[in-house]
Design a protein around this motif. Structure first.
Motif, PDB file in Angstrom:
ATOM      1  N   GLN A  87      63.372 -23.908  66.544  1.00  0.00           N
ATOM      2  CA  GLN A  87      63.820 -25.284  66.365  1.00  0.00           C
ATOM      3  C   GLN A  87      64.093 -25.495  64.870  1.00  0.00           C
ATOM      4  N   LEU A  88      65.229 -26.109  64.563  1.00  0.00           N
ATOM      5  CA  LEU A  88      65.577 -26.406  63.179  1.00  0.00           C
ATOM      6  C   LEU A  88      65.213 -27.864  62.884  1.00  0.00           C
ATOM      7  N   LEU A  89      64.229 -28.057  62.005  1.00  0.00           N
ATOM      8  CA  LEU A  89      63.785 -29.400  61.635  1.00  0.00           C
ATOM      9  C   LEU A  89      64.493 -29.818  60.346  1.00  0.00           C
ATOM     10  N   ASP A  90      65.032 -31.026  60.323  1.00  0.00           N
ATOM     11  CA  ASP A  90      65.724 -31.525  59.137  1.00  0.00           C
ATOM     12  C   ASP A  90      64.778 -31.587  57.947  1.00  0.00           C
ATOM     13  N   ALA A  91      65.298 -31.185  56.789  1.00  0.00           N
ATOM     14  CA  ALA A  91      64.493 -31.209  55.568  1.00  0.00           C
ATOM     15  C   ALA A  91      65.389 -31.531  54.371  1.00  0.00           C
ATOM     16  N   ASN A  92      64.820 -32.247  53.428  1.00  0.00           N
ATOM     17  CA  ASN A  92      65.467 -32.516  52.146  1.00  0.00           C
ATOM     18  C   ASN A  92      64.636 -31.858  51.059  1.00  0.00           C
ATOM     19  N   VAL A  93      65.305 -31.437  49.997  1.00  0.00           N
ATOM     20  CA  VAL A  93      64.622 -30.798  48.872  1.00  0.00           C
ATOM     21  C   VAL A  93      65.029 -31.517  47.588  1.00  0.00           C
ATOM     22  N   ILE A  94      64.028 -31.915  46.807  1.00  0.00           N
ATOM     23  CA  ILE A  94      64.278 -32.544  45.515  1.00  0.00           C
ATOM     24  C   ILE A  94      64.237 -31.460  44.446  1.00  0.00           C
ATOM     25  N   ILE A  95      65.369 -31.297  43.753  1.00  0.00           N
ATOM     26  CA  ILE A  95      65.502 -30.306  42.686  1.00  0.00           C
ATOM     27  C   ILE A  95      65.915 -31.046  41.425  1.00  0.00           C
ATOM     28  N   ASN A  96      65.101 -30.934  40.382  1.00  0.00           N
ATOM     29  CA  ASN A  96      65.381 -31.611  39.104  1.00  0.00           C
ATOM     30  C   ASN A  96      65.663 -33.096  39.303  1.00  0.00           C
ATOM     31  N   GLY A  97      64.897 -33.717  40.205  1.00  0.00           N
ATOM     32  CA  GLY A  97      65.030 -35.153  40.450  1.00  0.00           C
ATOM     33  C   GLY A  97      66.148 -35.544  41.392  1.00  0.00           C
ATOM     34  N   GLN A  98      66.978 -34.590  41.828  1.00  0.00           N
ATOM     35  CA  GLN A  98      68.098 -34.861  42.737  1.00  0.00           C
ATOM     36  C   GLN A  98      67.709 -34.487  44.171  1.00  0.00           C
ATOM     37  N   ASN A  99      68.007 -35.376  45.103  1.00  0.00           N
ATOM     38  CA  ASN A  99      67.709 -35.128  46.515  1.00  0.00           C
ATOM     39  C   ASN A  99      68.862 -34.344  47.150  1.00  0.00           C
ATOM     40  N   HIS A 100      68.530 -33.202  47.767  1.00  0.00           N
ATOM     41  CA  HIS A 100      69.518 -32.361  48.441  1.00  0.00           C
ATOM     42  C   HIS A 100      69.206 -32.343  49.939  1.00  0.00           C
ATOM     43  N   SER A 101      70.182 -32.639  50.764  1.00  0.00           N
ATOM     44  CA  SER A 101      69.983 -32.643  52.216  1.00  0.00           C
ATOM     45  C   SER A 101      70.600 -31.399  52.837  1.00  0.00           C
ATOM     46  N   GLY A 102      70.399 -31.246  54.139  1.00  0.00           N
ATOM     47  CA  GLY A 102      71.001 -30.127  54.875  1.00  0.00           C
ATOM     48  C   GLY A 102      70.088 -28.925  55.024  1.00  0.00           C
ATOM     49  N   PHE A 103      68.946 -28.921  54.356  1.00  0.00           N
ATOM     50  CA  PHE A 103      67.984 -27.834  54.516  1.00  0.00           C
ATOM     51  C   PHE A 103      67.314 -27.976  55.877  1.00  0.00           C
ATOM     52  N   LYS A 104      66.717 -26.900  56.341  1.00  0.00           N
ATOM     53  CA  LYS A 104      65.990 -26.927  57.613  1.00  0.00           C
ATOM     54  C   LYS A 104      64.656 -26.207  57.445  1.00  0.00           C
ATOM     55  N   ALA A 105      63.661 -26.715  58.147  1.00  0.00           N
ATOM     56  CA  ALA A 105      62.373 -26.033  58.267  1.00  0.00           C
ATOM     57  C   ALA A 105      62.376 -25.383  59.650  1.00  0.00           C
ATOM     58  N   LEU A 106      61.982 -24.108  59.709  1.00  0.00           N
ATOM     59  CA  LEU A 106      61.983 -23.398  60.978  1.00  0.00           C
ATOM     60  C   LEU A 106      60.684 -23.657  61.736  1.00  0.00           C
ATOM     61  N   ASN A 107      60.827 -24.045  62.993  1.00  0.00           N
ATOM     62  CA  ASN A 107      59.690 -24.154  63.906  1.00  0.00           C
ATOM     63  C   ASN A 107      59.915 -23.095  64.982  1.00  0.00           C
ATOM     64  N   ILE A 108      59.173 -22.018  64.892  1.00  0.00           N
ATOM     65  CA  ILE A 108      59.369 -20.889  65.806  1.00  0.00           C
ATOM     66  C   ILE A 108      58.714 -21.214  67.137  1.00  0.00           C
ATOM     67  N   LEU A 109      59.488 -21.106  68.209  1.00  0.00           N
ATOM     68  CA  LEU A 109      59.043 -21.515  69.539  1.00  0.00           C
ATOM     69  C   LEU A 109      58.563 -20.356  70.397  1.00  0.00           C
ATOM     70  N   ARG A 110      58.818 -19.146  69.973  1.00  0.00           N
ATOM     71  CA  ARG A 110      58.493 -17.976  70.782  1.00  0.00           C
ATOM     72  C   ARG A 110      57.313 -17.226  70.198  1.00  0.00           C
ATOM     73  N   MET A 111      56.431 -16.769  71.095  1.00  0.00           N
ATOM     74  CA  MET A 111      55.287 -15.937  70.729  1.00  0.00           C
ATOM     75  C   MET A 111      55.522 -14.580  71.379  1.00  0.00           C
ATOM     76  N   LEU A 112      55.245 -13.510  70.644  1.00  0.00           N
ATOM     77  CA  LEU A 112      55.544 -12.168  71.116  1.00  0.00           C
ATOM     78  C   LEU A 112      54.379 -11.233  70.807  1.00  0.00           C
ATOM     79  N   SER A 113      53.923 -10.510  71.817  1.00  0.00           N
ATOM     80  CA  SER A 113      52.897  -9.485  71.605  1.00  0.00           C
ATOM     81  C   SER A 113      53.606  -8.255  71.066  1.00  0.00           C
TER      82      SER A 113
END
Length: 181
Positions: A87-113
């Protein structure tokens, strides 16, 4: 064949992202379940950095989260099979005081042995729980993992994220930066 997702060693320490705000606890990500958020997660680079160099990476270091660039997010958003695993979760990143959008945090949904416990070297995290959670000093993967997947958490060691050969090739073909391939 499977591979451990490892971030590159040439990632500068001052480029680490700090989790500023959001409704997700990093431990929630280990549950491998869909997470609902109302607002983008917010991360910040605490020191003044070269914005151009930082934005040249596709994977970012952050305690407990896997953050990817808008470029990589756009490439992966079109892959329906990948989105079954992550799952791609929306994320913003502040770099040098500027807000940047379009980043994603990964939420991994699958578990594998996928870890060969006999060939790997591990020890209990807590001495008084010898059969409890383990810390792995050396990971050896099972030879024949038959499942069809792109990205998953190891059932044996939830901190270990694994990727398939087809995802590794995708990363190589698209010159993805910030991980060791």
């Amino acid at each position: 064949m499977i591979y451990e997702l490892k971030k590159t060693d040439n990632y500068p320490d001052n480029y680490w992202l700090v989790y500023e705000q959001g409704s997700v606890d990093p431990l929630d990500l280990r549950q491998c379940k869909i997470i609902k958020i109302n607002n983008p997660l917010l991360f910040k680079v605490e020191k003044k950095v070269s914005e151009k160099r930082l934005l040249s990476f596709d994977f970012y270091r952050c305690c407990g989260f896997i953050i990817i660039s808008p470029r990589l997010a756009n490439l992966l958003a079109n892959n329906k099979d990948f989105l079954k695993d992550v799952q791609l979760l929306d994320a913003n990143v502040i770099i040098n005081g500027q807000n940047h959008s379009g980043f994603k945090a990964l939420n991994i949904l699958r578990m594998l042995s996928c870890i060969d416990l006999d060939k790997s070297d591990s020890e209990p995290i807590l001495d008084y729980l010898p059969d409890g959670p383990k810390y792995f000093n050396k990971i050896v993967f099972k030879e024949e993992v038959i499942e069809n997947f792109y990205m998953a958490r190891s059932l044996e060691y939830k901190s270990c994220i694994v990727i398939s050969d087809k995802l590794k090739q995708f990363f190589i073909e698209n010159n993805i930066k910030g991980i060791d391939l």
